[in-house]
Design an enzyme around this catalytic site. Structure first.
Site, PDB file in Angstrom:
ATOM      1  N   ARG A 165       7.079   9.599  63.705  1.00  0.00           N
ATOM      2  CA  ARG A 165       6.291  10.796  64.016  1.00  0.00           C
ATOM      3  C   ARG A 165       6.965  11.626  65.110  1.00  0.00           C
ATOM      4  O   ARG A 165       6.696  12.806  65.261  1.00  0.00           O
ATOM      5  CB  ARG A 165       4.895  10.406  64.524  1.00  0.00           C
ATOM      6  CG  ARG A 165       4.011   9.706  63.514  1.00  0.00           C
ATOM      7  CD  ARG A 165       2.614   9.584  64.099  1.00  0.00           C
ATOM      8  NE  ARG A 165       1.769   8.626  63.417  1.00  0.00           N
ATOM      9  CZ  ARG A 165       0.998   8.897  62.361  1.00  0.00           C
ATOM     10  NH1 ARG A 165       0.998  10.096  61.840  1.00  0.00           N
ATOM     11  NH2 ARG A 165       0.237   7.972  61.819  1.00  0.00           N
ATOM     12  N   LYS A 197      -3.120  11.094  63.875  1.00  0.00           N
ATOM     13  CA  LYS A 197      -2.128  11.430  64.888  1.00  0.00           C
ATOM     14  C   LYS A 197      -1.131  12.470  64.387  1.00  0.00           C
ATOM     15  O   LYS A 197      -0.327  12.995  65.137  1.00  0.00           O
ATOM     16  CB  LYS A 197      -1.345  10.157  65.283  1.00  0.00           C
ATOM     17  CG  LYS A 197      -2.187   9.041  65.798  1.00  0.00           C
ATOM     18  CD  LYS A 197      -1.331   7.756  65.831  1.00  0.00           C
ATOM     19  CE  LYS A 197      -2.234   6.589  65.598  1.00  0.00           C
ATOM     20  NZ  LYS A 197      -1.568   5.448  65.031  1.00  0.00           N
ATOM     21  N   GLY A 198      -1.194  12.741  63.094  1.00  0.00           N
ATOM     22  CA  GLY A 198      -0.182  13.600  62.467  1.00  0.00           C
ATOM     23  C   GLY A 198      -0.090  15.001  63.021  1.00  0.00           C
ATOM     24  O   GLY A 198       0.971  15.621  63.008  1.00  0.00           O
ATOM     25  N   PHE A 210       7.661  12.302  49.260  1.00  0.00           N
ATOM     26  CA  PHE A 210       7.185  11.675  50.496  1.00  0.00           C
ATOM     27  C   PHE A 210       8.134  12.063  51.627  1.00  0.00           C
ATOM     28  O   PHE A 210       9.345  11.948  51.520  1.00  0.00           O
ATOM     29  CB  PHE A 210       7.136  10.147  50.338  1.00  0.00           C
ATOM     30  CG  PHE A 210       6.634   9.465  51.572  1.00  0.00           C
ATOM     31  CD1 PHE A 210       5.271   9.411  51.850  1.00  0.00           C
ATOM     32  CD2 PHE A 210       7.530   8.898  52.485  1.00  0.00           C
ATOM     33  CE1 PHE A 210       4.804   8.804  53.015  1.00  0.00           C
ATOM     34  CE2 PHE A 210       7.063   8.286  53.645  1.00  0.00           C
ATOM     35  CZ  PHE A 210       5.702   8.244  53.905  1.00  0.00           C
ATOM     36  N   ASP A 223       4.389  10.114  59.331  1.00  0.00           N
ATOM     37  CA  ASP A 223       4.885   8.759  59.567  1.00  0.00           C
ATOM     38  C   ASP A 223       5.232   8.012  58.299  1.00  0.00           C
ATOM     39  O   ASP A 223       4.778   8.344  57.204  1.00  0.00           O
ATOM     40  CB  ASP A 223       3.820   7.941  60.304  1.00  0.00           C
ATOM     41  CG  ASP A 223       2.634   7.617  59.400  1.00  0.00           C
ATOM     42  OD1 ASP A 223       2.010   8.568  58.876  1.00  0.00           O
ATOM     43  OD2 ASP A 223       2.348   6.430  59.185  1.00  0.00           O
ATOM     44  N   GLU A 275      -3.620  20.352  60.631  1.00  0.00           N
ATOM     45  CA  GLU A 275      -3.141  19.169  59.910  1.00  0.00           C
ATOM     46  C   GLU A 275      -1.622  19.192  59.779  1.00  0.00           C
ATOM     47  O   GLU A 275      -1.017  20.264  59.761  1.00  0.00           O
ATOM     48  CB  GLU A 275      -3.724  19.180  58.484  1.00  0.00           C
ATOM     49  CG  GLU A 275      -4.858  18.217  58.256  1.00  0.00           C
ATOM     50  CD  GLU A 275      -4.442  16.766  58.172  1.00  0.00           C
ATOM     51  OE1 GLU A 275      -3.550  16.318  58.909  1.00  0.00           O
ATOM     52  OE2 GLU A 275      -5.048  16.057  57.354  1.00  0.00           O
ATOM     53  N   ASP A 276      -1.034  18.021  59.659  1.00  0.00           N
ATOM     54  CA  ASP A 276       0.398  17.965  59.363  1.00  0.00           C
ATOM     55  C   ASP A 276       0.658  18.229  57.886  1.00  0.00           C
ATOM     56  O   ASP A 276       1.534  18.998  57.528  1.00  0.00           O
ATOM     57  CB  ASP A 276       0.982  16.605  59.797  1.00  0.00           C
ATOM     58  CG  ASP A 276       0.185  15.407  59.283  1.00  0.00           C
ATOM     59  OD1 ASP A 276      -0.910  15.601  58.696  1.00  0.00           O
ATOM     60  OD2 ASP A 276       0.636  14.262  59.471  1.00  0.00           O
ATOM     61  N   ASP A 315      -2.407  16.629  51.235  1.00  0.00           N
ATOM     62  CA  ASP A 315      -1.833  15.969  50.061  1.00  0.00           C
ATOM     63  C   ASP A 315      -2.888  15.961  48.948  1.00  0.00           C
ATOM     64  O   ASP A 315      -3.080  16.971  48.287  1.00  0.00           O
ATOM     65  CB  ASP A 315      -1.418  14.567  50.510  1.00  0.00           C
ATOM     66  CG  ASP A 315      -0.556  13.852  49.496  1.00  0.00           C
ATOM     67  OD1 ASP A 315       0.249  14.517  48.846  1.00  0.00           O
ATOM     68  OD2 ASP A 315      -0.692  12.621  49.365  1.00  0.00           O
TER      69      ASP A 315
HETATM   70  P1  IMP Z   1      -4.789  13.390  51.818  1.00  0.00           P
HETATM   71  O1  IMP Z   1      -4.246  12.680  50.606  1.00  0.00           O
HETATM   72  O2  IMP Z   1      -4.666  14.879  51.656  1.00  0.00           O
HETATM   73  O3  IMP Z   1      -6.171  12.932  52.144  1.00  0.00           O
HETATM   74  O4  IMP Z   1      -3.822  13.012  53.014  1.00  0.00           O
HETATM   75  C1  IMP Z   1      -4.119  11.933  53.832  1.00  0.00           C
HETATM   76  C2  IMP Z   1      -3.028  11.654  54.801  1.00  0.00           C
HETATM   77  O5  IMP Z   1      -1.940  11.063  54.132  1.00  0.00           O
HETATM   78  C3  IMP Z   1      -2.389  12.822  55.532  1.00  0.00           C
HETATM   79  O6  IMP Z   1      -3.122  13.337  56.590  1.00  0.00           O
HETATM   80  C4  IMP Z   1      -1.131  12.152  56.024  1.00  0.00           C
HETATM   81  O7  IMP Z   1      -1.402  11.404  57.186  1.00  0.00           O
HETATM   82  C5  IMP Z   1      -0.799  11.223  54.883  1.00  0.00           C
HETATM   83  N1  IMP Z   1       0.319  11.753  54.056  1.00  0.00           N
HETATM   84  C6  IMP Z   1       0.241  12.478  52.914  1.00  0.00           C
HETATM   85  N2  IMP Z   1       1.467  12.789  52.450  1.00  0.00           N
HETATM   86  C7  IMP Z   1       2.355  12.248  53.351  1.00  0.00           C
HETATM   87  C8  IMP Z   1       3.805  12.221  53.433  1.00  0.00           C
HETATM   88  O8  IMP Z   1       4.555  12.762  52.619  1.00  0.00           O
HETATM   89  N3  IMP Z   1       4.314  11.557  54.508  1.00  0.00           N
HETATM   90  C9  IMP Z   1       3.564  10.943  55.456  1.00  0.00           C
HETATM   91  N4  IMP Z   1       2.219  10.952  55.421  1.00  0.00           N
HETATM   92  C10 IMP Z   1       1.611  11.590  54.361  1.00  0.00           C
HETATM   93 MG    MG Z   2      -2.649  12.958  58.852  1.00  0.00          MG
END
Ligand code: IMP
Ligand code: MG
Length: 180
Positions: free
Chosen positions: A164, A43-44, A151, A158, A98-99, A102
């Site tokens: 969000r 949903k991000g 974070f 979220d 993407e939002d 990470d």
């Molecule tokens: P990935 O670690 O790149 O696979 O990220 C997976 C998901 O973690 C992202 O799409 C976000 O939904 C969530 N995420 C990563 N960092 C943050 C943050 O700082 N705040 C909130 N959600 C996060």
């Molecule tokens: Mg996300």
């Protein structure tokens, strides 16, 4: 409600400037490309995607997926598809929205899946990039803002599925994190 932000990192105006800048960049890169799909990861992506795409004046379709991944594994089978695409993407040019990127794990698995389904090209646009947290080799072509390991919440991002809906992005207060 408790004070939400310890520190605001991107306010409304900053976000609008980013959407305009990235939007025009994408428009320029894709103005001669056929079969473009903006693929939002829910949903991000929601607030960012709706603001960004209004600055991209090209012929394109919208699509959404809702995915998550089991942590600690690298295989594509560990992608959990909560909601799949409703269209065939063979030979299409996909722009994933993407939002935040990470670790890059989830996106890496999504990209492998889209390649298997025959996408012609795949690029990533993300509002926030946290390259220091990356555990896989993955680069977003269009990045709104690079941050460190902090974070953050707001504008799609979220904490336990809340916040969000806020119109800016920042570091949450201790009270917000400890709140039941
Ligand atoms: P990935 O670690 O790149 O696979 O990220 C997976 C998901 O973690 C992202 O799409 C976000 O939904 C969530 N995420 C990563 N960092 C943050 C943050 O700082 N705040 C909130 N959600 C996060
Ligand atoms: Mg996300």
């Amino acid at each position: 409600m408790n004070k939400i932000f310890e520190k605001v990192l991107l306010d409304k105006e900053n976000i609008e400037d980013i959407c305009k800048k990235l939007g025009k960049e994408i428009e320029n890169d894709y103005k001669d490309t056929k079969d473009v799909i903006f693929l939002g990861l829910l949903k991000g992506c929601h607030p960012f995607m709706s603001d960004l795409i209004r600055f991209i004046e090209i012929k394109a379709q919208l699509a959404y997926m809702d995915v998550s991944s089991y942590e600690g594994t690298k295989s594509t089978q560990d992608l959990i598809i909560n909601m799949d695409l409703q269209m065939d993407i063979k030979n299409k040019n996909i722009i994933i929205i993407e939002d935040v990127v990470d670790t890059g794990n989830t996106l890496n698995r999504v990209i492998n899946l889209l390649k298997k389904r025959g996408a012609n090209s795949i690029e990533i646009v993300t509002l926030i990039d946290k390259p220091e947290n990356r555990t896989v080799k993955l680069e977003a072509k269009y990045v709104g803002k690079k941050l460190g390991k902090e974070f953050i919440i707001g504008y799609g991002l979220d904490y336990n599925e809340y916040y969000r809906n806020l119109d800016c992005i920042g570091i949450p207060t201790k009270e917000i994190i400890e709140e039941k």
